[in-house]
Design a protein around this motif. Structure first.
Motif, PDB file in Angstrom:
ATOM      1  N   SER A   6      -1.662   2.956   0.899  1.00 19.98           N
ATOM      2  CA  SER A   6      -2.975   2.812   0.272  1.00 19.98           C
ATOM      3  C   SER A   6      -3.432   1.353   0.225  1.00 19.98           C
ATOM      4  N   GLU A   7      -2.532   0.400  -0.011  1.00 11.18           N
ATOM      5  CA  GLU A   7      -2.923  -1.009  -0.049  1.00 11.18           C
ATOM      6  C   GLU A   7      -3.301  -1.525   1.338  1.00 11.18           C
ATOM      7  N   VAL A   8      -2.654  -1.017   2.364  1.00 10.81           N
ATOM      8  CA  VAL A   8      -2.956  -1.448   3.730  1.00 10.81           C
ATOM      9  C   VAL A   8      -4.313  -0.900   4.155  1.00 10.81           C
ATOM     10  N   LEU A   9      -4.619   0.326   3.736  1.00  9.29           N
ATOM     11  CA  LEU A   9      -5.872   0.967   4.139  1.00  9.29           C
ATOM     12  C   LEU A   9      -7.035   0.648   3.192  1.00  9.29           C
ATOM     13  N   SER A  10      -6.755  -0.024   2.068  1.00  6.75           N
ATOM     14  CA  SER A  10      -7.831  -0.384   1.148  1.00  6.75           C
ATOM     15  C   SER A  10      -8.605  -1.578   1.706  1.00  6.75           C
ATOM     16  N   GLU A  11      -9.693  -1.953   1.037  1.00  2.00           N
ATOM     17  CA  GLU A  11     -10.591  -2.998   1.559  1.00  2.00           C
ATOM     18  C   GLU A  11      -9.920  -4.361   1.743  1.00  2.00           C
ATOM     19  N   PRO A  12      -9.093  -4.869   0.803  1.00  2.00           N
ATOM     20  CA  PRO A  12      -8.465  -6.189   1.048  1.00  2.00           C
ATOM     21  C   PRO A  12      -7.404  -6.167   2.170  1.00  2.00           C
ATOM     22  N   HIS A  13      -6.919  -5.005   2.545  1.00  2.00           N
ATOM     23  CA  HIS A  13      -5.977  -4.827   3.654  1.00  2.00           C
ATOM     24  C   HIS A  13      -4.734  -5.719   3.540  1.00  2.00           C
ATOM     25  N   LYS A  14      -3.930  -5.473   2.532  1.00  2.00           N
ATOM     26  CA  LYS A  14      -2.650  -6.163   2.415  1.00  2.00           C
ATOM     27  C   LYS A  14      -1.681  -5.568   3.433  1.00  2.00           C
ATOM     28  N   SER A  15      -0.766  -6.376   3.903  1.00  2.00           N
ATOM     29  CA  SER A  15       0.243  -5.850   4.825  1.00  2.00           C
ATOM     30  C   SER A  15       1.499  -5.488   4.043  1.00  2.00           C
ATOM     31  N   ILE A  16       2.321  -4.659   4.660  1.00  2.54           N
ATOM     32  CA  ILE A  16       3.587  -4.241   4.051  1.00  2.54           C
ATOM     33  C   ILE A  16       4.706  -4.770   4.930  1.00  2.54           C
ATOM     34  N   ASP A  17       5.659  -5.433   4.299  1.00  2.00           N
ATOM     35  CA  ASP A  17       6.844  -5.923   5.009  1.00  2.00           C
ATOM     36  C   ASP A  17       8.040  -5.594   4.122  1.00  2.00           C
ATOM     37  N   GLU A  18       8.749  -4.518   4.462  1.00  2.00           N
ATOM     38  CA  GLU A  18       9.831  -4.029   3.610  1.00  2.00           C
ATOM     39  C   GLU A  18      11.086  -3.745   4.405  1.00  2.00           C
ATOM     40  N   VAL A  19      12.193  -3.792   3.696  1.00  2.00           N
ATOM     41  CA  VAL A  19      13.475  -3.329   4.226  1.00  2.00           C
ATOM     42  C   VAL A  19      13.865  -2.139   3.364  1.00  2.00           C
ATOM     43  N   VAL A  20      13.939  -0.971   3.991  1.00  2.00           N
ATOM     44  CA  VAL A  20      14.216   0.255   3.250  1.00  2.00           C
ATOM     45  C   VAL A  20      15.459   0.926   3.830  1.00  2.00           C
ATOM     46  N   GLY A  21      16.110   1.685   2.998  1.00  2.00           N
ATOM     47  CA  GLY A  21      17.255   2.465   3.451  1.00  2.00           C
ATOM     48  C   GLY A  21      16.796   3.794   4.012  1.00  2.00           C
ATOM     49  N   THR A  22      17.670   4.435   4.736  1.00  2.00           N
ATOM     50  CA  THR A  22      17.354   5.752   5.269  1.00  2.00           C
ATOM     51  C   THR A  22      18.417   6.735   4.803  1.00  2.00           C
ATOM     52  N   GLU A  23      17.997   7.955   4.566  1.00  2.65           N
ATOM     53  CA  GLU A  23      18.913   8.997   4.129  1.00  2.65           C
ATOM     54  C   GLU A  23      19.182   9.991   5.255  1.00  2.65           C
ATOM     55  N   MET A  24      18.973   9.574   6.489  1.00  5.84           N
ATOM     56  CA  MET A  24      19.160  10.444   7.646  1.00  5.84           C
ATOM     57  C   MET A  24      20.654  10.749   7.815  1.00  5.84           C
ATOM     58  N   LYS A  25      21.015  12.011   7.662  1.00  4.83           N
ATOM     59  CA  LYS A  25      22.409  12.444   7.773  1.00  4.83           C
ATOM     60  C   LYS A  25      22.700  13.130   9.102  1.00  4.83           C
ATOM     61  N   GLU A  26      21.657  13.675   9.739  1.00  2.00           N
ATOM     62  CA  GLU A  26      21.833  14.356  11.015  1.00  2.00           C
ATOM     63  C   GLU A  26      20.546  14.292  11.822  1.00  2.00           C
ATOM     64  N   VAL A  27      20.694  14.524  13.127  1.00  3.77           N
ATOM     65  CA  VAL A  27      19.560  14.575  14.036  1.00  3.77           C
ATOM     66  C   VAL A  27      19.574  15.955  14.685  1.00  3.77           C
ATOM     67  N   LYS A  28      18.433  16.637  14.656  1.00  2.63           N
ATOM     68  CA  LYS A  28      18.321  17.959  15.264  1.00  2.63           C
ATOM     69  C   LYS A  28      17.620  17.837  16.600  1.00  2.63           C
ATOM     70  N   VAL A  29      18.305  18.278  17.671  1.00  2.00           N
ATOM     71  CA  VAL A  29      17.745  18.235  19.020  1.00  2.00           C
ATOM     72  C   VAL A  29      18.019  19.569  19.698  1.00  2.00           C
ATOM     73  N   ASN A  30      16.971  20.228  20.146  1.00  2.00           N
ATOM     74  CA  ASN A  30      17.079  21.509  20.860  1.00  2.00           C
ATOM     75  C   ASN A  30      17.933  22.531  20.114  1.00  2.00           C
ATOM     76  N   GLY A  31      17.777  22.619  18.820  1.00  2.00           N
ATOM     77  CA  GLY A  31      18.499  23.600  18.023  1.00  2.00           C
ATOM     78  C   GLY A  31      19.917  23.190  17.644  1.00  2.00           C
TER      79      GLY A  31
END
Length: 175
Positions: A6-31
């Motif tokens: 929302s801050e990036v798309l609002s009129e002042p257009h702030k940028s986001i620069d973050e380091v976030v973790g991921t909770e990805m435990k598995e990858v699903k490919v072709n079933g």
């Protein structure tokens, strides 16, 4: 992990620069499901690019366990993801042109980081995974991993019409 845009798309257009973790435990490919054994934090940068467009850059790395295509031994496969995307949020909001995948990872004012990473993993998914270049595979009769040892199964992969020649070859080897 969802990031609020929302801050990036609002009129002042702030940028986001973050380091976030991921909770990805598995990858699903072709079933099939492939476990993720190692993940690094995701460095993501989002800035406004004009006319409802965003510029997204992302860097991370992770390791997925994929079975060898010949012997089915688990092979840790590293994915180093470093990419930049121009995203049209108007297309993500429903004005779909049928060619974009923004609707897959942008929902309103939220960016789904894991879905974005998943799309990039699919693009970089290897065609063939081998535990080693000289992998011998498995026996088609008993399932023995031929890298670990041989089996006593008869080779039935030959055409039965060639059995006479095979017998001649066996007799020749015995002499």
């Amino acid at each position: 992990m969802l990031i609020d845009l929302s801050e990036v798309l609002s009129e002042p257009h702030k940028s986001i620069d973050e380091v976030v973790g991921t909770e990805m435990k598995e990858v699903k490919v072709n079933g099939s499901r492939f476990p993720v054994s190692r993940t690094q934090p995701v460095h993501i940068h989002v800035e406004y690019a004009g006319e409802k467009k965003l510029h997204i850059s992302c860097e991370t790395s992770l390791t997925v366990i994929i079975p060898c295509d010949r012997c089915l031994t688990d092979v840790p496969t590293d994915f180093t993801l470093s990419f930049e995307k121009q995203v049209n949020t108007a297309l993500a909001d429903g004005e779909d042109d049928g060619e974009s995948d923004e609707a897959n990872y942008i929902d309103g004012y939220h960016l789904d980081v894991e879905q974005l990473l998943y799309n990039e993993i699919l693009v970089g998914w290897p065609m063939k995974v081998l535990c080693s270049e000289d992998c011998k595979g498995i026996c088609s009769v008993c399932g023995q991993n031929l890298n670990e040892g041989s089996c006593d199964c008869e080779d039935t992969s030959l055409d039965p019409r060639m059995s006479v020649i095979r017998d001649l070859y066996k007799n020749f080897k015995e002499v």
